[in-house]
Write a protein that holds these residues in place. Structure first.
Motif, short mmCIF file in Angstrom:
data_model
loop_
_atom_site.label_atom_id
_atom_site.label_comp_id
_atom_site.label_asym_id
_atom_site.label_seq_id
_atom_site.Cartn_x
_atom_site.Cartn_y
_atom_site.Cartn_z
N VAL A 136 0.84 -1.20 0.00
CA VAL A 136 0.00 0.00 0.00
C VAL A 136 0.88 1.26 0.00
CG1 VAL A 136 -1.60 1.37 1.40
CG2 VAL A 136 -2.03 -1.05 1.05
N LEU A 137 1.92 1.27 0.84
CA LEU A 137 2.80 2.43 0.90
C LEU A 137 3.58 2.62 -0.39
CD1 LEU A 137 4.22 2.28 4.54
CD2 LEU A 137 2.54 3.86 3.61
N ALA A 138 3.83 1.52 -1.09
CA ALA A 138 4.53 1.62 -2.36
C ALA A 138 3.57 1.86 -3.52
CB ALA A 138 5.34 0.35 -2.61
N ASN A 139 2.28 2.09 -3.17
CA ASN A 139 1.27 2.39 -4.18
C ASN A 139 1.05 1.24 -5.17
OD1 ASN A 139 -0.74 4.01 -5.18
ND2 ASN A 139 0.60 5.29 -6.41
N GLU A 140 0.99 0.03 -4.63
CA GLU A 140 0.71 -1.16 -5.44
C GLU A 140 -0.52 -1.86 -4.85
OE1 GLU A 140 2.59 -2.71 -7.91
OE2 GLU A 140 3.99 -1.04 -8.01
N VAL A 141 -1.25 -2.60 -5.70
CA VAL A 141 -2.26 -3.50 -5.17
C VAL A 141 -1.52 -4.62 -4.43
CG1 VAL A 141 -4.08 -5.14 -5.71
CG2 VAL A 141 -3.93 -3.02 -6.99
#
Lengths: 204, 204, 204
Positions: A136-141
């Motif tokens: 989530v923090l890395a902006n991935e599903v």
């Protein structure tokens, strides 16, 4: 320091390593590395402790922080030297960390007198939610939403652990059996690429 | 109301302002503005209090909510009039808020008898995690993972604060020194664009 | 089991249904379905309980978990059969769940002696933050930031509830009035596509 304590710190380091890999893939800087490594390593256990209203396990034990920093440093040196990570080694280490976290999370939840189902859920959270927060923090599903065996191993391992405690097996054997089940299911899932889909998607 | 209380509310307003800017950039509506502003302003302190098992600082003090609303309203009026934000002013205000939050967060963590390392971590979280949550909710990779000096200032400032308390300096001076260090490091980092990269990326 | 308990479980199921739809849209597997459904259904209430330092409501009540699983199973069967969801039905069910959650959240916050404003905030969080977390985990900008009436209904409903309690209305009527207001505002907002924008965007 017992054997369990050492394995716990090994699990922390491996998960910190995996967080650092993600930070590298996303071209983050030093702080991004530390946060992603920490969240992966202690995020699941932190959520478990918050839900149980237990004291957060790393808050008064700086050894966890040092294990995370060590995991980061090893990963950074590795990435700067070779830029190639041996997948097999990492997967094995990750599976060991996962199996440990699930067993310890289920155990801790039990010691707070929750129901069986809740203990399994909290054990699974301990194993899986660190990686979920990292994504989530890395902006991935989150990866675990698409590679199901990861979480299924935790649920099965937790359920077996709870069952073993029911049949009144001495508690010195149950954790090792549960650990072995999570680990072997995970490695088998990786080897034969098991997934459990619940939706019928159009075949394209 | 003491000087510290006023500065605290100023920090809250500035961070709420910054959350509103993000909501505007993402074309959100009124509720998005309020949530993003709130999360930026009180998210870091909320996580700190949850981890410490302390009462959440804003839960019984509605003045924080009013400070957030004020920050939102000022930002909305500003954006609807000029659509240009003076970067320098905002950066200065943000740096003041950051420095305040780090000092107050470290202080609060200390009053709960955590170790030195943990106090620095919780102080840094108080300063940085609000902005991190704002970026996650806006579906962005958190800015602080790519602009390292932001977080490094907090870590250095927190460490200096802890050190000053160790050498038994009276506690009336330590917070101001730590505040000045975070603030000046942050402004210097902005001026000379300091970053600390840990990975050797290919130069392209 | 009272009428309120049944309605509560209905709300949980409806929200689990909506989480499953998102998991389907994102082509997730079984675990993704369970996590997204759970987060949508119990995420808002969990955050409320964490902030209040109350025992997490589902931790010792496995019936919530079973309601979530039921919601998932119904949604999976539905999606695999028809692949078409009747929008109107789902929106109505979602609005009922929302209205219930807001009233119950405000009520619970009140029983912990927080201020009026905070009770309204926590009630709104109970209604809205589950869906917000669902969207964050699915790597989307939360829908509620762009469809404001959703959250505005909660705020208005919570405020009316608080007001009714002030004028010393017996507490058996206040929740029903608040419930009706949230529900009818939500349905009216859907029908006439109400939104409240705070920014003047360029008309393009």
């Amino acid at each position: 320091m017992t054997f369990i304590d050492i394995m716990d710190l090994v699990g922390i380091m491996v998960f910190a390593f995996s967080g650092t890999l993600m930070a590298h893939a996303k071209k983050m800087d030093g702080f991004g590395v530390i946060v992603l490594a920490s969240v992966t390593a202690i995020g699941g256990g932190t959520i478990r402790d918050l839900l149980l209203d237990a004291p957060i396990f790393w808050l008064r034990e700086p050894s966890y922080i040092y294990a995370i920093l060590l995991g980061c440093i090893v990963a950074i040196i590795w990435l700067n030297r070779s830029k190639k990570i041996p997948d097999k080694t990492l997967e094995l280490a990750d599976a060991i960390g996962l199996a440990l976290f699930v067993v310890m999370g289920t155990q801790k939840a039990f010691s707070y007198q929750v129901s069986d189902v809740t203990a399994i859920i909290l054990g699974t959270m301990t194993g899986c939610f660190g990686g979920m927060l990292r994504d989530v923090l890395a902006n991935e599903v989150p990866m675990i939403f698409k590679r199901e065996m990861y979480a299924t191993c935790c649920i099965v391992g937790g359920a077996v652990y709870v069952l073993l405690l029911k049949v009144d097996l001495t508690e010195t054997i149950a954790p090792f059996v549960a650990f072995a089940i999570v680990l072997s299911l995970r490695l088998a899932g990786l080897k034969w690429k098991w997934t459990i889909h619940v939706f019928k998607y159009d075949q394209k």
